[in-house]
Design a protein around this motif. Structure first.
Motif, PDB file in Angstrom:
ATOM      1  N   ALA A  28      45.606  22.175  27.708  1.00 25.54           N
ATOM      2  CA  ALA A  28      45.839  21.587  26.271  1.00 25.54           C
ATOM      3  C   ALA A  28      44.821  20.299  26.602  1.00 25.54           C
ATOM      4  O   ALA A  28      45.521  19.301  27.210  1.00 25.54           O
ATOM      5  CB  ALA A  28      47.289  21.334  26.127  1.00 25.54           C
ATOM      6  N   ARG A  29      43.813  20.377  25.508  1.00 22.65           N
ATOM      7  CA  ARG A  29      42.756  19.181  25.596  1.00 22.65           C
ATOM      8  C   ARG A  29      43.552  18.225  24.412  1.00 22.65           C
ATOM      9  O   ARG A  29      42.447  16.662  24.203  1.00 22.65           O
ATOM     10  CB  ARG A  29      41.935  19.626  25.603  1.00 22.65           C
ATOM     11  N   GLY A  30      44.643  18.357  23.320  1.00 23.56           N
ATOM     12  CA  GLY A  30      44.245  17.426  22.749  1.00 23.56           C
ATOM     13  C   GLY A  30      45.320  16.583  23.213  1.00 23.56           C
ATOM     14  O   GLY A  30      46.525  16.842  24.095  1.00 23.56           O
ATOM     15  N   PRO A  31      45.952  15.980  22.558  1.00 19.93           N
ATOM     16  CA  PRO A  31      46.646  14.458  23.023  1.00 19.93           C
ATOM     17  C   PRO A  31      48.647  15.902  22.675  1.00 19.93           C
ATOM     18  O   PRO A  31      48.644  16.213  21.725  1.00 19.93           O
ATOM     19  CB  PRO A  31      46.594  13.081  22.156  1.00 19.93           C
ATOM     20  N   ASP A  32      49.142  14.847  24.072  1.00 18.14           N
ATOM     21  CA  ASP A  32      50.258  15.723  23.489  1.00 18.14           C
ATOM     22  C   ASP A  32      50.311  17.421  23.747  1.00 18.14           C
ATOM     23  O   ASP A  32      51.181  17.844  23.162  1.00 18.14           O
ATOM     24  CB  ASP A  32      50.981  15.235  23.393  1.00 18.14           C
ATOM     25  N   GLY A  33      49.693  17.585  23.839  1.00 17.20           N
ATOM     26  CA  GLY A  33      49.958  19.308  24.539  1.00 17.20           C
ATOM     27  C   GLY A  33      49.609  20.128  23.446  1.00 17.20           C
ATOM     28  O   GLY A  33      49.630  21.546  22.953  1.00 17.20           O
ATOM     29  N   THR A  34      48.432  18.972  22.655  1.00 16.99           N
ATOM     30  CA  THR A  34      48.214  20.209  21.396  1.00 16.99           C
ATOM     31  C   THR A  34      46.461  19.987  21.897  1.00 16.99           C
ATOM     32  O   THR A  34      45.926  20.753  22.360  1.00 16.99           O
ATOM     33  CB  THR A  34      47.866  18.909  19.770  1.00 16.99           C
ATOM     34  N   PRO A  35      46.606  21.252  20.328  1.00 16.32           N
ATOM     35  CA  PRO A  35      44.757  22.132  20.549  1.00 16.32           C
ATOM     36  C   PRO A  35      43.747  21.318  20.892  1.00 16.32           C
ATOM     37  O   PRO A  35      44.142  19.521  20.011  1.00 16.32           O
ATOM     38  CB  PRO A  35      44.553  22.909  19.514  1.00 16.32           C
ATOM     39  N   PRO A  36      42.481  21.795  20.819  1.00 20.19           N
ATOM     40  CA  PRO A  36      42.746  23.001  21.126  1.00 20.19           C
ATOM     41  C   PRO A  36      43.231  23.127  22.989  1.00 20.19           C
ATOM     42  O   PRO A  36      42.808  22.615  23.723  1.00 20.19           O
ATOM     43  CB  PRO A  36      40.759  22.720  21.325  1.00 20.19           C
ATOM     44  N   PHE A  37      43.044  24.403  22.845  1.00 21.66           N
ATOM     45  CA  PHE A  37      43.402  24.963  24.629  1.00 21.66           C
ATOM     46  C   PHE A  37      42.670  25.417  25.151  1.00 21.66           C
ATOM     47  O   PHE A  37      41.817  26.372  24.453  1.00 21.66           O
ATOM     48  CB  PHE A  37      44.531  26.636  23.975  1.00 21.66           C
ATOM     49  N   LEU A  38      42.779  25.914  27.023  1.00 22.11           N
ATOM     50  CA  LEU A  38      41.519  26.227  27.605  1.00 22.11           C
ATOM     51  C   LEU A  38      41.875  27.507  28.059  1.00 22.11           C
ATOM     52  O   LEU A  38      42.952  27.436  28.613  1.00 22.11           O
ATOM     53  CB  LEU A  38      41.041  25.202  28.607  1.00 22.11           C
ATOM     54  N   VAL A  39      41.766  28.656  27.213  1.00 25.74           N
ATOM     55  CA  VAL A  39      42.446  30.128  27.317  1.00 25.74           C
ATOM     56  C   VAL A  39      41.496  30.747  28.431  1.00 25.74           C
ATOM     57  O   VAL A  39      40.538  30.984  28.330  1.00 25.74           O
ATOM     58  CB  VAL A  39      42.587  30.237  25.840  1.00 25.74           C
ATOM     59  N   ARG A  40      42.138  31.750  29.172  1.00 21.77           N
ATOM     60  CA  ARG A  40      41.568  32.344  30.213  1.00 21.77           C
ATOM     61  C   ARG A  40      42.547  34.358  29.540  1.00 21.77           C
ATOM     62  O   ARG A  40      43.371  33.981  29.096  1.00 21.77           O
ATOM     63  CB  ARG A  40      41.781  33.095  31.672  1.00 21.77           C
ATOM     64  N   TRP A  41      41.422  35.004  28.869  1.00 23.95           N
ATOM     65  CA  TRP A  41      41.409  35.988  27.822  1.00 23.95           C
ATOM     66  C   TRP A  41      42.137  36.789  29.127  1.00 23.95           C
ATOM     67  O   TRP A  41      41.578  37.576  30.089  1.00 23.95           O
ATOM     68  CB  TRP A  41      40.475  36.676  27.075  1.00 23.95           C
ATOM     69  N   SER A  42      43.020  37.766  28.285  1.00 24.90           N
ATOM     70  CA  SER A  42      43.944  39.042  29.943  1.00 24.90           C
ATOM     71  C   SER A  42      42.807  39.922  29.314  1.00 24.90           C
ATOM     72  O   SER A  42      42.601  40.686  30.499  1.00 24.90           O
ATOM     73  CB  SER A  42      45.091  39.421  29.173  1.00 24.90           C
ATOM     74  N   ASP A  43      42.226  40.248  28.398  1.00 22.40           N
ATOM     75  CA  ASP A  43      41.307  41.594  27.904  1.00 22.40           C
ATOM     76  C   ASP A  43      40.333  41.319  28.952  1.00 22.40           C
ATOM     77  O   ASP A  43      39.852  42.117  29.135  1.00 22.40           O
ATOM     78  CB  ASP A  43      41.049  41.926  26.907  1.00 22.40           C
ATOM     79  N   ASN A  44      39.119  40.445  29.379  1.00 20.14           N
ATOM     80  CA  ASN A  44      37.487  40.797  29.599  1.00 20.14           C
ATOM     81  C   ASN A  44      37.978  39.166  30.633  1.00 20.14           C
ATOM     82  O   ASN A  44      37.255  38.901  31.049  1.00 20.14           O
ATOM     83  CB  ASN A  44      36.858  40.181  28.601  1.00 20.14           C
ATOM     84  N   GLY A  45      39.118  38.381  30.825  1.00 22.05           N
ATOM     85  CA  GLY A  45      38.849  37.100  31.814  1.00 22.05           C
ATOM     86  C   GLY A  45      37.337  36.101  31.980  1.00 22.05           C
ATOM     87  O   GLY A  45      37.767  35.489  32.600  1.00 22.05           O
ATOM     88  N   HIS A  46      37.550  36.201  30.766  1.00 21.44           N
ATOM     89  CA  HIS A  46      36.465  34.759  30.066  1.00 21.44           C
ATOM     90  C   HIS A  46      37.474  33.587  29.324  1.00 21.44           C
ATOM     91  O   HIS A  46      37.990  33.736  29.114  1.00 21.44           O
ATOM     92  CB  HIS A  46      35.738  35.692  28.733  1.00 21.44           C
ATOM     93  N   VAL A  47      36.673  32.379  30.153  1.00 25.41           N
ATOM     94  CA  VAL A  47      37.578  31.441  29.558  1.00 25.41           C
ATOM     95  C   VAL A  47      36.530  30.940  28.990  1.00 25.41           C
ATOM     96  O   VAL A  47      35.785  30.946  28.250  1.00 25.41           O
ATOM     97  CB  VAL A  47      37.786  30.506  30.705  1.00 25.41           C
ATOM     98  N   ALA A  48      37.838  30.400  27.469  1.00 25.53           N
ATOM     99  CA  ALA A  48      37.209  30.368  26.308  1.00 25.53           C
ATOM    100  C   ALA A  48      38.151  28.537  25.814  1.00 25.53           C
ATOM    101  O   ALA A  48      39.218  29.035  26.085  1.00 25.53           O
ATOM    102  CB  ALA A  48      36.908  30.941  24.965  1.00 25.53           C
ATOM    103  N   LEU A  49      37.280  27.949  24.910  1.00 24.25           N
ATOM    104  CA  LEU A  49      37.981  26.998  24.440  1.00 24.25           C
ATOM    105  C   LEU A  49      38.579  27.401  22.673  1.00 24.25           C
ATOM    106  O   LEU A  49      37.866  27.705  22.195  1.00 24.25           O
ATOM    107  CB  LEU A  49      36.557  25.278  24.035  1.00 24.25           C
ATOM    108  N   VAL A  50      39.849  27.546  22.730  1.00 22.82           N
ATOM    109  CA  VAL A  50      40.432  27.881  21.328  1.00 22.82           C
ATOM    110  C   VAL A  50      41.276  26.903  19.989  1.00 22.82           C
ATOM    111  O   VAL A  50      41.541  26.353  20.962  1.00 22.82           O
ATOM    112  CB  VAL A  50      41.115  28.518  21.893  1.00 22.82           C
TER     113      VAL A  50
END
Length: 89
Positions: A28-50
């Motif tokens: 979680a890149r925002g303060p106190d666990g807020t967005p944006p989030f760095l996420v690894r998608w389960s369908d293809n393993g791609h990592v993206a900022l969400v």
């Protein structure tokens, strides 16, 4: 919305018949666990900022025993203003 590493994020599809997406929150890149989030998608393993919108639900890591279908159902209920107890599943 807040998340911690290991939490699951589910994005409900806005298109009829389209598949929802889920992934693991890596950071979680925002303060106190807020967005944006760095996420690894389960369908293809791609990592993206969400930057999650109102169609997103974060499920704490402790809920991972629940199947993805349950998390998608919770997302649907949340979008329609229905209260839902997690332990009622």
């Amino acid at each position: 919305m807040r998340a911690e590493p290991g939490d699951r994020i589910v994005i409900q599809s806005r298109s009829l018949g389209a598949v929802s997406r889920d992934g693991e929150v890596l950071e979680a890149r925002g303060p106190d666990g807020t967005p944006p989030f760095l996420v690894r998608w389960s369908d293809n393993g791609h990592v993206a900022l969400v930057f999650p919108g109102p169609d997103a639900l974060v499920a704490p890591a402790r809920l991972h025993p629940y199947p993805l279908e349950h998390l998608q159902h919770m997302t649907h209920l949340a979008q329609h203003g229905t209260r839902h107890r997690l332990d009622a599943a």
